[in-house]
Design a protein around this motif. Structure first.
Motif, mmCIF file in Angstrom:
data_model
loop_
_atom_site.group_PDB
_atom_site.id
_atom_site.type_symbol
_atom_site.label_atom_id
_atom_site.label_comp_id
_atom_site.label_asym_id
_atom_site.label_seq_id
_atom_site.Cartn_x
_atom_site.Cartn_y
_atom_site.Cartn_z
ATOM 1 N N PHE B 21 10.520 11.761 -2.870
ATOM 2 C CA PHE B 21 10.557 12.507 -1.612
ATOM 3 C C PHE B 21 11.993 12.613 -1.117
ATOM 4 O O PHE B 21 12.686 11.602 -0.969
ATOM 5 N N LEU B 33 5.825 15.594 10.521
ATOM 6 C CA LEU B 33 5.251 15.482 9.180
ATOM 7 C C LEU B 33 3.760 15.699 9.340
ATOM 8 O O LEU B 33 3.090 14.935 10.031
ATOM 9 N N SER B 39 -1.913 11.400 2.756
ATOM 10 C CA SER B 39 -0.828 12.145 2.113
ATOM 11 C C SER B 39 0.498 11.377 2.151
ATOM 12 O O SER B 39 1.506 11.856 1.642
ATOM 13 N N LYS B 41 2.034 10.029 5.030
ATOM 14 C CA LYS B 41 2.827 10.208 6.251
ATOM 15 C C LYS B 41 3.248 8.881 6.865
ATOM 16 O O LYS B 41 4.416 8.673 7.196
ATOM 17 N N LEU B 209 2.784 18.312 4.152
ATOM 18 C CA LEU B 209 2.716 17.390 3.024
ATOM 19 C C LEU B 209 1.373 17.470 2.312
ATOM 20 O O LEU B 209 0.336 17.644 2.942
ATOM 21 N N GLY B 213 2.982 12.541 -0.723
ATOM 22 C CA GLY B 213 4.155 12.919 0.056
ATOM 23 C C GLY B 213 4.879 14.121 -0.523
ATOM 24 O O GLY B 213 6.083 14.282 -0.316
ATOM 25 N N GLU B 214 4.138 14.973 -1.224
ATOM 26 C CA GLU B 214 4.768 16.164 -1.798
ATOM 27 C C GLU B 214 4.980 17.201 -0.692
ATOM 28 O O GLU B 214 4.047 17.555 0.032
ATOM 29 N N ILE B 215 6.225 17.676 -0.560
ATOM 30 C CA ILE B 215 6.496 18.688 0.463
ATOM 31 C C ILE B 215 6.035 20.038 -0.067
ATOM 32 O O ILE B 215 6.589 20.547 -1.037
#
Ligand SMILES: Nc1ncnc2c1ncn2[C@@H]1O[C@H](COP(=O)(O)OP(=O)(O)O)[C@@H](O)[C@H]1O
Ligand SMILES: [Mg+2]
Lengths: 231, 300
Positions: B21, B33, B39, B41, B209, B213-215
């Motif tokens: 990340f 976020l 996810s 956060k 997200l 934690g994939e943006i």
């Protein structure tokens, strides 16, 4: 019931009540003090918990008369030394209390501890300012059980010649004199009740936040050991 | 400024909560976020104050690697507000607010005076100061939580779903309060939410997200609303269409331009097709809160 005997022996009764008090107060305090670090350790680690709780269970099952014979040997004290009884009672107190203390620390809400950590309480501050105060309700419930059980078990000391309320039972047995036994039982019950009242008062004083909603927070789950199990 | 560089977190049980990340969180703005439960956060947020240690990667605050900071000191300089307020149940409201300054050695009377001022700041009646948290409503407890977070006047405020447990009307109120406070205090706020409306309302920057934690998208609310980067985002921002404050009208399209409407169906802006940018609504926080107010009126 021989009231005349009671009237003639008020001094003896009073003296034995004081003896009993002096022999039981230290083990209760020692049980509480020692159980706090042990219970805390047990609440932090599964391994510590299973070891400490099993150990407590085992200690509690040692028959009290056997312990009273063993302790003087272990401590290298004269058999009539009252410290033997204090030591034995302390072992029982810790054995019972360690489970309550483990439950007490486990009952502290995790998110409160986490938020204390997140706002910058050090480990020490977290323990003394958050976890310990919030463990009081369950600790208190545990120590009330311990006080009653200690007052009751202490009477066994009469069998090894340590004078206190239990001596009324041995006397009554030797002389087939029922009044003395009844006096002993009543005095022990009263003493146990006195401890209970004093402890709950102390608890109330220590937990001002609990007063307005005592029903909610002071009804913790406590695992108790059956009373007088090793008598 | 907070900078995540290639941060991953794998918990001891093998859960990959966050993977590689990287994100730059600008100072004096609100970065939200947003993502569904699990996810990562909370994990991301807790790495900022070292409640959670990254498995790899680094995090810098104003250019300083936080792994070199002493955790307790670091946390005392960062405000933290969590979902259930996390107040100390055995301390009075005023002492809860004063608690962190007290830890750092501020004298009691001074800390309490400041705590009373903070109660004013977050809109709490001073009469509540001597109560215990259990004697407050959920909304009042959250205000205490915010006041406590502000007590050391931190540059950074971390807020982890602070309003998700209060009822919708109180939540609206608290959200407006955050916007008001931010316009006065201009903190670097990292706000975690699973509610896309909340994210769009509060965020100067919104980070959507997915698991691990994939943006999946990052930008201003307007940018994300206008151009969802993927089906995932489109679904996410369309998940509760009925409640959402701003949406792209399917029926009011004008040629290739699309019209942005609020919950009542009133147009509030136009998205010009070629650039995909808002023609009417500017990206300033003010216009966002204004458009939100009209839609609150519509709800009431
Ligand atoms: N202490 C932990 N130990 C193991 N797994 C965890 C822990 N904390 C969180 N997780 C897992 O990591 C993932 C991300 O969790 P979290 O950061 O709490 O997500 P969010 O806040 O977005 O709901 C989830 O799968 C969660 O189950
Ligand atoms: Mg979370």
């Amino acid at each position: 019931m021989n009231w005349v005997w009671i009237g003639d022996n008020l001094g003896l009764i009073g003296g034995r009540i004081l003896e009993h008090l002096a022999l039981t107060a230290p083990p209760i305090v020692i049980g509480l003090v020692l159980s706090i670090p042990l219970g805390y350790a047990a609440s932090r680690s599964r391994v510590a918990r299973s070891i400490l709780l099993s150990l407590g269970g085992i200690l509690y099952t040692i028959p009290s008369i056997a312990l009273l014979v063993l302790v003087p040997v272990i401590l290298n004290l004269a058999i009539l030394n009252p410290l033997n009884l204090v030591f034995a009672l302390s072992i029982y107190a810790v054995a019972i209390m360690v489970r309550s203390a483990a439950d007490a620390f486990a009952s502290v809400p995790r998110d409160v501890v986490a938020s204390a950590a997140a706002t910058g309480f050090s480990g020490r501050q977290r323990f003394f300012e958050v976890e310990l105060p919030l463990a009081i309700p369950v600790l208190l419930a545990g120590i009330r059980v311990v006080s009653v059980s200690t007052v009751s078990i202490a009477s066994v000391g009469a069998l090894i010649g340590i004078d206190q309320l239990g001596s009324f039972f041995t006397d009554a047995f030797q002389r087939s004199f029922l009044t003395e036994a009844i006096v002993g039982v009543v005095a022990i019950l009263l003493l146990a009740a006195l401890y209970d009242i004093v402890l709950s008062r102390i608890g109330r004083a220590l937990m001002p936040w609990n007063r307005k909603q005592s029903a909610v927070m002071a009804s913790p789950k406590v695992s108790t050991v059956p009373l007088g199990g090793s008598l | 400024m907070i900078e995540f560089c290639g941060v991953s977190k794998t918990y001891p049980d093998g859960t990959h909560a966050v993977q590689d990340f990287s994100l730059s969180i600008p100072a004096r703005q609100i970065t939200v976020l947003v993502g569904s439960s699990g996810s990562g956060k909370t994990t991301l947020m807790r790495m900022i104050n070292r409640m959670v240690e990254p498995t790899s990667g680094s995090i810098e605050i104003d250019g300083q690697d936080i792994s070199k900071a002493e955790p307790v000191q670091l946390r005392r300089g960062i405000g933290y507000v969590m979902q259930n307020a996390g107040l100390l149940p055995h301390r009075k409201v005023i002492d809860n607010i004063a608690t962190v300054p007290r830890l750092t050695g501020v004298p009691k009377s001074q800390a309490r005076t400041r705590a009373l001022e903070l109660m004013d700041t977050v809109g709490l009646d001073r009469a509540l100061a001597e109560r215990y948290p259990s004697q407050l409503s959920g909304g009042q407890q959250q205000r205490v939580g915010v006041a406590r977070g502000l007590a050391v006047d931190p540059n950074i405020l971390l807020m982890d779903e602070p309003f998700s447990a209060v009822d919708p009307i109180v939540r609206d109120e608290l959200q407006q309060e955050v916007l008001r406070l931010q316009s006065e205090l201009a903190k670097t706020i990292v706000f975690v939410s699973h509610d896309i409306d909340e994210a769009f309302l509060l965020g100067d920057q919104v980070i959507v997200l997915a698991q691990g934690g994939e943006i999946v998208q990052q930008g201003t609310p307007e940018e994300i609303l206008a151009n969802p980067a993927s089906d995932f985002v489109a679904t996410f921002i369309g998940a509760d269409r009925g409640k959402r404050r701003l949406s792209v009208s399917q029926t009011q399209a004008r040629g290739d331009d699309r019209v942005l409407v609020d919950a009542g169906g009133y147009p509030v802006g136009v998205i010009a097709a070629p650039e995909g940018r808002l023609a009417v609504s500017s990206a300033s926080p003010k216009s966002r809160s204004v458009s939100n107010k009209t839609d609150q009126a519509g709800d009431a």
